[in-house]
Design an enzyme around this catalytic site. Sequence first.
Site, PDB file in Angstrom:
ATOM      1  N   SER A 219       0.832  -1.205   0.000  1.00 56.11           N
ATOM      2  CA  SER A 219       0.000   0.000   0.000  1.00 56.11           C
ATOM      3  C   SER A 219       0.871   1.263   0.000  1.00 56.11           C
ATOM      4  O   SER A 219       1.605   1.501  -0.957  1.00 56.11           O
ATOM      5  CB  SER A 219      -0.954  -0.035   1.206  1.00 56.11           C
ATOM      6  OG  SER A 219      -1.972   0.934   1.076  1.00 56.11           O
ATOM      7  N   ASP A 306      -9.927  -5.882  -3.817  1.00 54.24           N
ATOM      8  CA  ASP A 306      -9.373  -4.761  -3.048  1.00 54.24           C
ATOM      9  C   ASP A 306     -10.217  -3.515  -3.324  1.00 54.24           C
ATOM     10  O   ASP A 306     -10.276  -3.032  -4.455  1.00 54.24           O
ATOM     11  CB  ASP A 306      -7.921  -4.519  -3.459  1.00 54.24           C
ATOM     12  CG  ASP A 306      -7.189  -3.540  -2.535  1.00 54.24           C
ATOM     13  OD1 ASP A 306      -7.857  -2.674  -1.934  1.00 54.24           O
ATOM     14  OD2 ASP A 306      -5.962  -3.649  -2.422  1.00 54.24           O
ATOM     15  N   HIS A 342      -7.741  -5.723   0.944  1.00 52.54           N
ATOM     16  CA  HIS A 342      -6.541  -4.896   0.845  1.00 52.54           C
ATOM     17  C   HIS A 342      -5.419  -5.333   1.784  1.00 52.54           C
ATOM     18  O   HIS A 342      -4.246  -5.248   1.430  1.00 52.54           O
ATOM     19  CB  HIS A 342      -6.913  -3.436   1.149  1.00 52.54           C
ATOM     20  CG  HIS A 342      -5.766  -2.468   0.998  1.00 52.54           C
ATOM     21  ND1 HIS A 342      -5.169  -2.202  -0.226  1.00 52.54           N
ATOM     22  CD2 HIS A 342      -5.100  -1.719   1.913  1.00 52.54           C
ATOM     23  CE1 HIS A 342      -4.200  -1.322  -0.056  1.00 52.54           C
ATOM     24  NE2 HIS A 342      -4.132  -1.011   1.231  1.00 52.54           N
TER      25      HIS A 342
END
Length: 364
Positions: A219, A306, A342
Amino acid sequence: TWSCGTCGECARRPVRPAARDAAWKVPPDKTWTDFEYLICFTISYRSFPPSCSTLGRKIATLCDSFTSKSLKEHICPPLMHMLIFVNFFKAPFLVDLKKPELKIPHTVNFYIKVEPGVILGIWHTVPSCRGEDAKGKGRSWYEAALCDGNPIVVYLHGSAQHRLVLSNGGFHVLSVDYRGFGDSTGTPTEDGLTADAVCVYEWTKARSGTTPVCLWGHSLGTGVATNAAKVLEEKGFPADAIILEAPFTNIWVASINYPLLKIYRKLPGFLRSIMDALRKDKLVFPNDENVKFLSSPLLIIHGEDDKTVPLEFGKKLYEIAHNAYRNKERVKMVIFPPGFRHNSLCKSSALLQTVRDFLSQQWA
């Protein structure tokens, strides 16, 4: 009448309108209410007697700085800074960062000084095959173990997290807390996080012998990873490999598509306020630009479901990288089926095997 509130000498002195306008130099196109006049003049250093003039000047400077900007300029940059890094939020909870061995086997905590005022906390987890050897050992043993031939991963976590441990994959894992995260000192900035990653990578390479070292970002950490990889490329020492887990193209695009902010996109001026705030804070994390300058083996992994950083961003980044790389075999993307969203790709039984296969092929 008025008082500065800090001494008795200036209590209940009369306000002189002429001095008021002269002191604050009100622009002709600016209409102030009596309340604004009163408040601003009250803290003007010209209205304070000598006994409290220093305090008055300090307060006047602060007030002048505040009133010279719009409310939007005061609120948006720190708000976006908070939403990007979320370093005030500590997850996972109830973990003693200084003693990871209490909950995590064959792991030790240590610290690296990046620059004056910035000390990073790091967890070093050795592969399970070295677990028995690691029992009772200190930092010096762990440091020496870096050159045992097992691949090394420098793990760069995302927002709202501190240093984590990947499941056993046969790697040494150095999980880093950037400045301002966990118990690391300093304040997070994009340049600062990049410097942290470069420092840890170079520290590791200096102790790894011929063992390859991989940058793995998740991320927000993908932006840190490509920033660091570009710096290393410019120095003439490319990273041995890069893994980007749930990457975005750049933080600007990621921000306006963030679920929490997406509902406000139709508000007049909202997108411009976001962009201005990110520009002021110098936050870009341009993965889409960075990959054009890289030559290191690059693996992009993304979950199909996600919602935080949609799969389309990962696909777009892969397309850009694949077009930019001269050796197309050095770029690969793997999409994982729904169920991991995610933050849970690390729970996939196929993840570590995918990474091992990719690294083995590239480092053969």
